[in-house]
Motif scaffolding. Structure first.
Motif, PDB file in Angstrom:
ATOM      1  N   ILE A  45       0.849  -1.187   0.000  1.00 44.70           N
ATOM      2  CA  ILE A  45       0.000   0.000   0.000  1.00 44.70           C
ATOM      3  C   ILE A  45       0.887   1.239   0.000  1.00 44.70           C
ATOM      4  O   ILE A  45       1.831   1.348   0.799  1.00 44.70           O
ATOM      5  N   TYR A  46       0.572   2.174  -0.918  1.00 43.12           N
ATOM      6  CA  TYR A  46       1.299   3.433  -1.029  1.00 43.12           C
ATOM      7  C   TYR A  46       0.343   4.597  -0.807  1.00 43.12           C
ATOM      8  O   TYR A  46      -0.861   4.509  -1.105  1.00 43.12           O
ATOM      9  N   ASP A  47       0.896   5.697  -0.309  1.00 43.22           N
ATOM     10  CA  ASP A  47       0.160   6.959  -0.299  1.00 43.22           C
ATOM     11  C   ASP A  47       0.137   7.473  -1.733  1.00 43.22           C
ATOM     12  O   ASP A  47       1.194   7.719  -2.336  1.00 43.22           O
ATOM     13  N   ALA A  48      -1.083   7.619  -2.317  1.00 47.56           N
ATOM     14  CA  ALA A  48      -1.186   7.969  -3.734  1.00 47.56           C
ATOM     15  C   ALA A  48      -0.727   9.390  -4.016  1.00 47.56           C
ATOM     16  O   ALA A  48      -0.493   9.750  -5.182  1.00 47.56           O
ATOM     17  N   VAL A  49      -0.599  10.224  -2.974  1.00 52.40           N
ATOM     18  CA  VAL A  49      -0.168  11.605  -3.178  1.00 52.40           C
ATOM     19  C   VAL A  49       1.346  11.724  -3.068  1.00 52.40           C
ATOM     20  O   VAL A  49       2.021  12.265  -3.953  1.00 52.40           O
ATOM     21  N   SER A  50       1.914  11.176  -1.983  1.00 48.84           N
ATOM     22  CA  SER A  50       3.353  11.315  -1.762  1.00 48.84           C
ATOM     23  C   SER A  50       4.164  10.185  -2.366  1.00 48.84           C
ATOM     24  O   SER A  50       5.346  10.332  -2.639  1.00 48.84           O
ATOM     25  N   GLY A  51       3.547   9.034  -2.560  1.00 53.00           N
ATOM     26  CA  GLY A  51       4.268   7.871  -3.047  1.00 53.00           C
ATOM     27  C   GLY A  51       4.932   7.075  -1.952  1.00 53.00           C
ATOM     28  O   GLY A  51       5.617   6.081  -2.227  1.00 53.00           O
ATOM     29  N   ASN A  52       4.763   7.474  -0.682  1.00 50.88           N
ATOM     30  CA  ASN A  52       5.374   6.742   0.422  1.00 50.88           C
ATOM     31  C   ASN A  52       4.760   5.351   0.567  1.00 50.88           C
ATOM     32  O   ASN A  52       3.539   5.189   0.486  1.00 50.88           O
ATOM     33  N   LYS A  53       5.625   4.371   0.777  1.00 50.08           N
ATOM     34  CA  LYS A  53       5.137   3.022   1.048  1.00 50.08           C
ATOM     35  C   LYS A  53       4.616   2.986   2.487  1.00 50.08           C
ATOM     36  O   LYS A  53       5.317   3.348   3.432  1.00 50.08           O
ATOM     37  N   LEU A  54       3.348   2.528   2.668  1.00 53.86           N
ATOM     38  CA  LEU A  54       2.700   2.532   3.969  1.00 53.86           C
ATOM     39  C   LEU A  54       2.591   1.149   4.596  1.00 53.86           C
ATOM     40  O   LEU A  54       2.554   1.024   5.822  1.00 53.86           O
ATOM     41  N   ASP A  55       2.532   0.108   3.785  1.00 57.20           N
ATOM     42  CA  ASP A  55       2.304  -1.219   4.347  1.00 57.20           C
ATOM     43  C   ASP A  55       2.680  -2.275   3.325  1.00 57.20           C
ATOM     44  O   ASP A  55       2.632  -2.037   2.100  1.00 57.20           O
ATOM     45  N   ASP A  56       3.057  -3.458   3.820  1.00 58.93           N
ATOM     46  CA  ASP A  56       3.407  -4.591   2.960  1.00 58.93           C
ATOM     47  C   ASP A  56       2.949  -5.856   3.679  1.00 58.93           C
ATOM     48  O   ASP A  56       3.479  -6.191   4.741  1.00 58.93           O
ATOM     49  N   GLU A  57       1.919  -6.556   3.126  1.00 60.79           N
ATOM     50  CA  GLU A  57       1.331  -7.702   3.807  1.00 60.79           C
ATOM     51  C   GLU A  57       1.024  -8.817   2.820  1.00 60.79           C
ATOM     52  O   GLU A  57       1.036  -8.616   1.599  1.00 60.79           O
TER      53      GLU A  57
ATOM     54  N   THR B 159      -2.726   3.934  -3.339  1.00 57.88           N
ATOM     55  CA  THR B 159      -2.397   3.092  -4.491  1.00 57.88           C
ATOM     56  C   THR B 159      -2.054   1.709  -3.961  1.00 57.88           C
ATOM     57  O   THR B 159      -1.277   1.573  -3.016  1.00 57.88           O
ATOM     58  N   LEU B 160      -2.620   0.695  -4.589  1.00 60.63           N
ATOM     59  CA  LEU B 160      -2.513  -0.682  -4.128  1.00 60.63           C
ATOM     60  C   LEU B 160      -1.715  -1.493  -5.141  1.00 60.63           C
ATOM     61  O   LEU B 160      -1.942  -1.401  -6.352  1.00 60.63           O
ATOM     62  N   SER B 161      -0.760  -2.287  -4.653  1.00 56.47           N
ATOM     63  CA  SER B 161      -0.020  -3.224  -5.495  1.00 56.47           C
ATOM     64  C   SER B 161      -0.375  -4.634  -5.062  1.00 56.47           C
ATOM     65  O   SER B 161      -0.331  -4.959  -3.872  1.00 56.47           O
ATOM     66  N   LEU B 162      -0.747  -5.496  -6.027  1.00 55.84           N
ATOM     67  CA  LEU B 162      -1.053  -6.897  -5.742  1.00 55.84           C
ATOM     68  C   LEU B 162      -0.229  -7.783  -6.669  1.00 55.84           C
ATOM     69  O   LEU B 162      -0.174  -7.546  -7.884  1.00 55.84           O
ATOM     70  N   LYS B 163       0.413  -8.811  -6.079  1.00 58.52           N
ATOM     71  CA  LYS B 163       1.203  -9.754  -6.878  1.00 58.52           C
ATOM     72  C   LYS B 163       0.990 -11.163  -6.344  1.00 58.52           C
ATOM     73  O   LYS B 163       1.408 -11.487  -5.224  1.00 58.52           O
ATOM     74  N   PRO B 164       0.314 -12.040  -7.118  1.00 56.85           N
ATOM     75  CA  PRO B 164       0.144 -13.436  -6.706  1.00 56.85           C
ATOM     76  C   PRO B 164       1.478 -14.173  -6.720  1.00 56.85           C
ATOM     77  O   PRO B 164       2.455 -13.722  -7.331  1.00 56.85           O
ATOM     78  N   THR B 165       1.526 -15.330  -6.084  1.00 56.89           N
ATOM     79  CA  THR B 165       2.762 -16.104  -5.993  1.00 56.89           C
ATOM     80  C   THR B 165       3.319 -16.432  -7.365  1.00 56.89           C
ATOM     81  O   THR B 165       4.513 -16.285  -7.626  1.00 56.89           O
ATOM     82  N   PHE B 166       2.467 -16.881  -8.292  1.00 53.94           N
ATOM     83  CA  PHE B 166       2.919 -17.232  -9.627  1.00 53.94           C
ATOM     84  C   PHE B 166       2.262 -16.335 -10.676  1.00 53.94           C
ATOM     85  O   PHE B 166       1.898 -16.775 -11.757  1.00 53.94           O
ATOM     86  N   GLY B 167       2.099 -15.056 -10.322  1.00 54.83           N
ATOM     87  CA  GLY B 167       1.473 -14.117 -11.233  1.00 54.83           C
ATOM     88  C   GLY B 167       2.272 -12.840 -11.344  1.00 54.83           C
ATOM     89  O   GLY B 167       3.392 -12.730 -10.844  1.00 54.83           O
ATOM     90  N   LEU B 168       1.668 -11.856 -12.000  1.00 55.66           N
ATOM     91  CA  LEU B 168       2.336 -10.585 -12.257  1.00 55.66           C
ATOM     92  C   LEU B 168       1.736  -9.479 -11.405  1.00 55.66           C
ATOM     93  O   LEU B 168       0.567  -9.527 -11.030  1.00 55.66           O
ATOM     94  N   ARG B 169       2.558  -8.468 -11.121  1.00 55.86           N
ATOM     95  CA  ARG B 169       2.148  -7.353 -10.273  1.00 55.86           C
ATOM     96  C   ARG B 169       1.272  -6.376 -11.065  1.00 55.86           C
ATOM     97  O   ARG B 169       1.537  -6.065 -12.222  1.00 55.86           O
ATOM     98  N   ARG B 170       0.212  -5.908 -10.404  1.00 58.55           N
ATOM     99  CA  ARG B 170      -0.643  -4.880 -10.980  1.00 58.55           C
ATOM    100  C   ARG B 170      -0.943  -3.825  -9.913  1.00 58.55           C
ATOM    101  O   ARG B 170      -0.984  -4.113  -8.711  1.00 58.55           O
ATOM    102  N   PHE B 171      -1.166  -2.561 -10.345  1.00 54.89           N
ATOM    103  CA  PHE B 171      -1.430  -1.449  -9.446  1.00 54.89           C
ATOM    104  C   PHE B 171      -2.823  -0.880  -9.715  1.00 54.89           C
ATOM    105  O   PHE B 171      -3.315  -0.909 -10.850  1.00 54.89           O
TER     106      PHE B 171
END
Length: 656
Positions: free
Chosen positions: A477-489, A513-525
């Motif tokens: 999870i990123y702050d969509a304004v500043s770009g700071n990374k807020l969380d990684d789970e 802004t949300l980043s999701l990446k499955p174990t055997f998949g590709l990252r999408r935002f």
């Protein structure tokens, strides 16, 4: 002495009478049995008497028109076997359902099939519709909204003004008209349509006459001036006849007069003198057509009339590019009218049209979804998004495994739709919902009354594998304004697209802004503005490609490495102890289902981190794909592999 004579006279008369009866021929006298036909006229909603004091129309030689009493009842007498029919009187503000058909009094035709009365034809040559011993007829009246309207008209000879068509029926269409009205003795007819109801009328054929009005078998909208209320949803609908053309109503149509003229036989033509040759006139044909978005052709794309093609039926086929909006440079969605101008071989031009369609730019997208239950257990759903169309579609919710339509609330627009679901069970809190546009395109999500949640849509995974549960998904999870990374789970995504398992607390109206990446998949935002109150669904429309299985931990691209790993080393239906990375649907087999998911995203890569307005904590750099071997060229994409190994042969699993 008188008494003795009288007794003798009576005895003699009695003996003589017996003698006479014994010598008369035997006869059988049958008295006609009386049948009482009765009924009641009442309001379907209140059960109160309707049409008190009015006459019920009847037909048949033995019937009469009974008057409806104060309690709504009526009755009249017939002889057994009489043909008869009835019709409830017209009452202002009501329609009724009964019963203009021929019946047979007092005879049960299904049980007395050999009775001559049951074999005879009814009035107008039709077989009697009686199917039992009919004697009771309830005439049920249904109230018409006060803001509805009566549609009326008249059939007449345009030269003499004489009434025509008496006793004939005027054809009507649509679910709202009360019935096909019969033309009265003065040529008039009338029926009732609720406000906003679609209907049409068509005058009957009258022997010896031609209808010169040319009116009006077209769809109309009752009680609404569509010219003055073009945005009214009733005026945006399509014809129910399946032609796809828009409703032709342009005003509050309530009156239809049909003018007829007598058909005059043409005189026998005389042979022209042989000395005067008759001129042969060349037929006039359409040579070119021109299309434009307005009747004056001031914004026509085609400046010069262009030739056209024809189909096998002779219909003109041409193309037209809609004009883009000056502000955006894009063609906007909505109702589009296209006019046509014909050029003919005699140099004349003629304008016709418009032909109307509803243009939609892309598939519908839901960006916000909320649901709220009131004290009566009615749930209201609100959809916010884009490309919903102007013509109303349908919205549904799943309740106890049953797909239930929602009642539309307010106006269906391009960007917002609301619907309600009454009397929901108290123990149901989660509702999968779907919005289906008029053209059949559907978008789905889910709403939970007890929580605010994140949804990436029900179509987030390969469509070949429905009801898919994806675990061990990395969410950043990123702050969509500043770009700071807020969380990684690490989170899970259920078959409805709902994300669960995270501990991060969102802030109301915060932009993320949300980043999701499955174990055997590709990252999408994807980005969204958070809603934290229960009943709100935060929509992040993402589709997660799957198939990055080689090397072991993936390399951020789906290519021939992954294809070879799945097809050569893992393909087969025999279950194994170890979970194979190519088993995307977790059924202990790697087969064509898994291959179709990988193939649909061939040569897709991890999405790069978005360009935030301000550089923040620093996004994780996009991994560099592993170089190809020389057998896999890097300068041009390798075509999708065509190798389809047989599922009958299971290769030996690669050693680990």
């Amino acid at each position: 002495m008188k008494l003795i004579r009288l007794a003798i006279f009576l005895i003699v008369f009695s003996v003589l009478g017996l003698f006479m009866v014994s010598h008369l021929p035997l006869t059988k006298t049958v008295l006609a049995a009386s049948v009482t036909v009765s009924g009641k006229a009442y309001d379907s909603a209140t059960n109160k008497a309707v049409a008190v004091g009015l006459k019920v129309a009847t037909c048949g030689s033995s019937s009469r028109d009974p008057v409806i009493k104060s309690d709504g009842t009526f009755s009249f007498s017939l002889n057994t076997g009489d043909l008869f029919c009835i019709r409830g009187p017209a009452v202002s503000g009501y329609t009724n359902d009964c019963c203009y058909e021929w019946q047979i009094a007092g005879i049960n035709c299904p049980q007395d099939t050999k009775n001559p009365s049951c074999q005879a034809g009814g009035a107008q040559g039709a077989v009697s519709q009686d199917r039992g011993s009919d004697s009771g007829y309830n005439i049920i009246y249904t109230s018409v909204p006060s803001n509805g309207g009566n549609v009326s008209g008249k059939l007449f000879d345009k030269d003499t003004n004489q009434a025509l068509g008496v006793g004939l029926k005027v054809a009507t269409c649509g679910a709202n008209p009360s019935r096909d009205p019969t033309v009265n003795s003065d040529g008039t007819f009338e029926f009732t349509v609720p406000k906003g109801g679609l209907y049409c009328v068509r005058a009957p054929d009258v022997s010896g006459y031609k209808n010169t009005t040319g009116c009006c078998f077209e769809w109309q909208v009752a009680g609404i001036d569509c010219q003055a209320n073009k945005t009214n949803p009733n005026c945006q609908g399509k014809n129910p006849d399946g032609t796809g053309s828009t409703t032709m109503d342009r005003s509050t149509d309530t009156g239809y007069d049909f003018a007829y003229s007598k058909i005059v036989s043409s005189p026998t033509p005389t042979t022209p003198p042989t000395s005067t040759p008759s001129a042969t006139v060349a037929p006039t044909i359409v040579t070119k057509i021109e299309l434009a978005e307005d009747p004056n052709f001031t914004n026509s794309v085609t400046v010069v009339p262009s030739p056209y093609n024809s189909d096998s039926a002779g219909n003109a086929i041409s193309t037209y590019n809609f004009l883009p909006d000056s502000s955006t440079g894009l063609v906007s969605s909505g109702i589009k009218n296209v006019w046509v101008r014909y050029s003919s071989s005699d140099g004349q031009t003629e304008i016709a049209g418009p032909a109307s369609i509803e243009f939609v730019a892309s598939d519908p997208v839901v960006t916000e979804l909320s649901c709220l239950k009131d004290s009566s257990n009615n749930v209201t759903f609100n959809f916010i998004g884009s490309d919903f169309g102007q013509t109303p579609g349908t919205i549904t919710a799943v309740v106890s495994d049953t797909q239930t339509p929602l009642a539309l609330q307010g106006v269906w627009t391009e960007t917002s739709v609301s619907g309600s679901l009454p009397n929901t069970p108290t123990d149901v809190t989660t509702f999968p919902v779907s919005l289906t546009r008029f053209d059949g395109k559907t978008v789905s999500s889910v709403c939970d009354l007890t929580a605010a949640q994140i949804s990436i849509g029900a179509d987030y995974f390969c469509p070949a594998i429905p009801n898919h549960q994806e675990d061990n998904v990395n969410m950043t999870i990123y702050d969509a304004v500043s770009g700071n990374k807020l969380d990684d789970e690490t989170v899970s995504i259920n078959p409805l697209g709902i994300v669960s398992g995270y501990t991060f607390t969102f802030i109301e109206n915060g932009k993320y802004t949300l980043s999701l990446k499955p174990t055997f998949g590709l990252r999408r935002f994807g980005s969204f503005t958070a809603k934290t109150n229960p009943g709100n669904t935060n929509i992040v429309n993402l589709s997660l490609p799957v198939g990055d299985i080689a090397p072991d931990n993936g390399d951020g691209i789906i290519n021939d490495f992954d294809g070879q790993e799945l097809k050569i080393h893992q393909f087969g239906d025999v279950p194994t102890d170890a979970t194979r990375s190519g088993d995307f649907n977790k059924d202990s087999a790697v087969n064509s289902f898994d291959w179709s998911c990988m193939k649909s995203d061939y040569f897709e890569t991890d999405a790069p981190l978005p360009n935030f307005p301000v550089s923040g904590f620093g996004a994780t750099p996009t991994p560099t794909p592993t170089p190809f071997f020389s057998s896999f060229p890097t300068n041009t994409p390798t075509p999708t592999p065509t190798l389809e190994p047989s599922s009958e042969v299971s290769p030996t699993p690669a050693s680990t």
